[in-house]
Design a protein around this motif. Structure first.
Motif, PDB file in Angstrom:
ATOM      1  N   ALA A  89     -17.077 -18.899 -10.527  1.00 37.86           N
ATOM      2  CA  ALA A  89     -15.633 -19.163 -10.545  1.00 37.86           C
ATOM      3  C   ALA A  89     -14.987 -18.732 -11.860  1.00 37.86           C
ATOM      4  O   ALA A  89     -13.870 -18.195 -11.863  1.00 37.86           O
ATOM      5  CB  ALA A  89     -15.372 -20.645 -10.294  1.00 37.86           C
ATOM      6  N   ILE A  90     -15.658 -18.946 -12.968  1.00 46.18           N
ATOM      7  CA  ILE A  90     -15.070 -18.603 -14.273  1.00 46.18           C
ATOM      8  C   ILE A  90     -14.855 -17.090 -14.367  1.00 46.18           C
ATOM      9  O   ILE A  90     -13.755 -16.618 -14.707  1.00 46.18           O
ATOM     10  CB  ILE A  90     -15.959 -19.100 -15.426  1.00 46.18           C
ATOM     11  N   ALA A  91     -15.899 -16.329 -14.053  1.00 50.75           N
ATOM     12  CA  ALA A  91     -15.799 -14.868 -14.166  1.00 50.75           C
ATOM     13  C   ALA A  91     -14.807 -14.300 -13.143  1.00 50.75           C
ATOM     14  O   ALA A  91     -13.951 -13.480 -13.486  1.00 50.75           O
ATOM     15  CB  ALA A  91     -17.170 -14.229 -13.981  1.00 50.75           C
ATOM     16  N   LEU A  92     -14.914 -14.744 -11.900  1.00 56.39           N
ATOM     17  CA  LEU A  92     -14.040 -14.198 -10.866  1.00 56.39           C
ATOM     18  C   LEU A  92     -12.584 -14.613 -11.089  1.00 56.39           C
ATOM     19  O   LEU A  92     -11.664 -13.814 -10.881  1.00 56.39           O
ATOM     20  CB  LEU A  92     -14.522 -14.648  -9.484  1.00 56.39           C
ATOM     21  N   GLY A  93     -12.383 -15.845 -11.545  1.00 58.42           N
ATOM     22  CA  GLY A  93     -11.025 -16.282 -11.863  1.00 58.42           C
ATOM     23  C   GLY A  93     -10.431 -15.450 -12.989  1.00 58.42           C
ATOM     24  O   GLY A  93      -9.248 -15.078 -12.948  1.00 58.42           O
ATOM     25  N   ALA A  94     -11.245 -15.138 -13.991  1.00 57.71           N
ATOM     26  CA  ALA A  94     -10.768 -14.315 -15.103  1.00 57.71           C
ATOM     27  C   ALA A  94     -10.416 -12.909 -14.641  1.00 57.71           C
ATOM     28  O   ALA A  94      -9.409 -12.335 -15.069  1.00 57.71           O
ATOM     29  CB  ALA A  94     -11.831 -14.261 -16.201  1.00 57.71           C
ATOM     30  N   VAL A  95     -11.250 -12.347 -13.760  1.00 54.18           N
ATOM     31  CA  VAL A  95     -10.986 -11.007 -13.243  1.00 54.18           C
ATOM     32  C   VAL A  95      -9.651 -10.965 -12.495  1.00 54.18           C
ATOM     33  O   VAL A  95      -8.798 -10.110 -12.750  1.00 54.18           O
ATOM     34  CB  VAL A  95     -12.135 -10.539 -12.320  1.00 54.18           C
ATOM     35  N   PHE A  96      -9.460 -11.890 -11.573  1.00 53.27           N
ATOM     36  CA  PHE A  96      -8.234 -11.888 -10.765  1.00 53.27           C
ATOM     37  C   PHE A  96      -6.997 -12.148 -11.623  1.00 53.27           C
ATOM     38  O   PHE A  96      -5.958 -11.514 -11.441  1.00 53.27           O
ATOM     39  CB  PHE A  96      -8.345 -12.917  -9.638  1.00 53.27           C
ATOM     40  N   ASN A  97      -7.107 -13.073 -12.585  1.00 58.41           N
ATOM     41  CA  ASN A  97      -5.970 -13.346 -13.462  1.00 58.41           C
ATOM     42  C   ASN A  97      -5.628 -12.148 -14.330  1.00 58.41           C
ATOM     43  O   ASN A  97      -4.448 -11.826 -14.518  1.00 58.41           O
ATOM     44  CB  ASN A  97      -6.270 -14.562 -14.345  1.00 58.41           C
ATOM     45  N   THR A  98      -6.634 -11.492 -14.844  1.00 56.99           N
ATOM     46  CA  THR A  98      -6.389 -10.340 -15.711  1.00 56.99           C
ATOM     47  C   THR A  98      -5.750  -9.190 -14.941  1.00 56.99           C
ATOM     48  O   THR A  98      -4.815  -8.549 -15.424  1.00 56.99           O
ATOM     49  CB  THR A  98      -7.701  -9.878 -16.367  1.00 56.99           C
ATOM     50  N   VAL A  99      -6.269  -8.928 -13.753  1.00 52.35           N
ATOM     51  CA  VAL A  99      -5.699  -7.854 -12.932  1.00 52.35           C
ATOM     52  C   VAL A  99      -4.236  -8.165 -12.604  1.00 52.35           C
ATOM     53  O   VAL A  99      -3.369  -7.282 -12.682  1.00 52.35           O
ATOM     54  CB  VAL A  99      -6.532  -7.683 -11.640  1.00 52.35           C
TER      55      VAL A  99
END
Length: 594
Positions: free
Chosen positions: A223-233
């Motif tokens: 969740a941490i990594a995927l949440g960061a990816v989606f937020n950054t994009v």
């Protein structure tokens, strides 16, 4: 003929022999040299060229583009087939950086075309010697209000390497690294993600639910990594919207697709107005399966004979026969993918999930990646991706700048190919039970390609709009996903709790802003085209071939105009859903006969 493991791996030696091949190094060096020469020749002079001079510049630019992209496409194929390989990772990153550098070198060309004064531009664009580039010129000019200075554009492109592109790469590597363990038939074993998703077609409801839950819970663990990816994009996209003075998140996609905002809005509104068709079908399938109500893990459950397993040879022959019955030349084009080993078939650790067809250039043949597990959906996926391949091959009569079809038409041949396969299978069957199963599969495919893609687009829209207000927690992303899917399923389908994480594996959200509505667009367009084929028979085929051969040389509206289709017709999209309603009625008739 039985396919062996070698024939199921694509042969990238057709491009380069290895990641360290001298030919690849030579192309990288030559590309950099020729890009510099092109810049030295034309920088600051594009607006002074007459029509003949601009035509010559376009021809040089196209040849240079083909040279520059070949190493990048090769690296992408290697990385997609095996992202665990350090050599593939290094080459992929190296060519990405090379492509970024070359893009910065050549940015000036489009910018100077945008800078040509309107009166002079109109005069040049009207010259007959630029007829082949008229559409490209118009596309470039459309982005003029949203384009910055060359230096600013270069800086944005440079920072992409450590920004959105880096997070996109992280998403791909992380997703490909996932391993899943689950018990099946009394034995715990390791699965790839594609194998687990393939179990959504398993005849046992408990297996379907456990497989999907296992898949989604593994994503929840990241969740941490995927949440960061989606937020950054999303944040990156929002900042670019502001810099370029776009009004809303979907505007740059609509502009690139050459689809007016009101047409896209109408497409989505009509789709939502027809969600009830999907719910009617889900209730019908529940009765057909003897269940009080479907879970979302039951939507693709096999009905009757569709739980059968297809060998790859069987699947290949079914697809080739379907294309061949429509047009023998289509069969030959599709068969070449197998004969020339331009298709990678089986799932394995480190391989990208899903499926894609990579269109290369007008002089390089396309490649197809699959994750074949043997169910009927996988057979349809072969038809889908070979449809893309067929489109790319037929468009090779175009030059590089006109090669790739605009996104709304990019799915046309693929979806049409699936329709050909379904009708071919139905015509070969006399057993009503098998016909019911095949028709169910087709209806489910249409629902997935229209309504589900509309749900994905609405989720993506809400994600980008809410990200403007601040960080989106993974919990909030889960809520947005749950709400949008709930609008489709209503009280007809129960969603399993892990499905809150269904957003986290959709790669289109990461790689291509608002790509998903192109599927809805293409499906409804194809239903109309296929209806015309049923009306006109073989007389329709030249028109259809012309649509595919046009590549990106025309706008979507002009491309389909020869077929008598008017995308601005406010009733156009409803006609596709009326066709779906007819299929559901046909299914009810078959059930009644049985």
């Amino acid at each position: 003929m039985t396919a062996d493991i070698t024939t199921m791996l694509w042969d990238t030696d057709l491009l380069y022999r290895s990641p360290d091949a001298p030919e690849l190094e030579a192309d990288l060096a030559k590309g950099a040299s020729e890009a510099k020469a092109f810049r030295d020749l034309y920088l600051g002079k594009v607006s002074t060229l007459d029509a003949a001079g601009l035509r010559d510049a376009f021809r040089r630019y196209e040849a240079l583009s083909e040279l520059l992209v070949k190493p990048q496409l090769y690296a992408h194929l290697l990385f997609a087939a095996d992202s665990d390989s350090d050599a593939n990772k290094m080459l992929s990153q190296r060519t990405a950086e090379f492509g970024n550098l070359m893009g910065r070198e050549l940015l000036f060309f489009d910018l100077e075309i945008m800078g040509i004064p309107d009166e002079r531009f109109a005069e040049i664009a009207a010259d007959e010697c630029l007829a082949g580039y008229g559409h490209y010129l118009q596309i470039v000019r459309k982005f003029r209000p949203h384009t910055l200075t060359e230096r600013e554009e270069q800086l944005l492109k440079l920072k992409n390497l450590t920004g959105a592109e880096a997070f996109s790469r992280l998403f791909d590597e992380l997703s490909a690294s996932f391993r899943f363990r689950m018990e099946l038939e009394g034995e715990e074993r390791e699965f790839t993600g594609e194998e687990l998703l393939g179990l959504l077609h398993h005849p046992d409801a408990s297996v379907r639910e456990r497989a999907f839950a296992t898949f989604l819970k593994r994503h929840e663990e990241e969740a941490i990594a995927l949440g960061a990816v989606f937020n950054t994009v999303a944040l990156d996209h929002g900042q670019e919207l502001e810099l370029r003075s776009y009004r809303h998140p979907m505007e740059p996609t609509n502009l690139g697709n050459e689809i007016p905002e009101e047409v896209v809005n109408r497409l989505m509104e009509v789709s939502e107005a027809n969600y009830g068709l999907a719910r009617d079908y889900f209730r019908l399938k529940a009765r057909l399966m003897g269940m009080p109500k479907l879970k979302n893990t039951d939507i693709y459950a096999p009905v009757g004979e569709t739980d059968r397993h297809y060998t790859f040879d069987e699947a290949r022959d079914l697809v080739l026969d379907a294309y061949g019955a429509f047009q023998p030349r289509f069969r030959d084009i599709c068969a070449a993918f197998f004969a020339e080993r331009r298709i990678d078939v089986l799932p394995r650790p480190g391989k990208s999930g899903g499926a894609f067809c990579m269109g290369m250039t007008p002089s390089l043949s396309p490649y197809v990646l699959l994750n074949f597990t043997g169910n009927l959906r996988d057979v349809a996926t072969i038809a889908h991706e070979l449809g893309h391949g067929l489109h790319f091959v037929l468009a090779q009569k175009q030059s590089m700048l006109n090669y790739h079809a605009p996104l709304p038409l990019a799915e046309t041949a693929s979806v049409f190919g699936e329709m050909l396969l379904t009708r071919s299978l139905l015509e070969k069957e006399s057993d009503p039970s098998v016909k019911i199963a095949l028709l169910c599969a087709k209806i489910e495919d249409i629902i997935a390609t229209t309504f589900r893609q509309n749900v994905l687009t609405r989720f993506e829209e809400r994600m980008h709009n809410e990200r403007k207000e601040g960080l989106l927690t993974a919990t909030r992303l889960c809520d947005l996903w749950w709400e949008e899917n709930g609008k489709l399923y209503g009280d007809a389908v129960d969603m399993i709790e892990p499905y809150r994480w269904g957003w986290s594996y959709i790669s289109h959200f990461i790689h291509a802003r608002f790509y998903c509505y192109s599927y809805t667009f293409a499906e409804l367009l194809v239903l109309s085209l296929y209806g015309k084929y049923l009306e006109e028979g073989d007389a329709f085929i030249p028109t259809y071939v012309g649509i595919l051969e046009s590549g990106g040389s025309l706008s979507p509206a002009d491309t389909v105009k020869p077929a008598g289709i008017d995308l601005a017709d406010p009733h156009f999209w409803q006609k596709g859903y009326d066709f779906l309603a007819e299929l559901i009625e046909e299914l009810k008739g078959l059930i009644g006969e049985r």
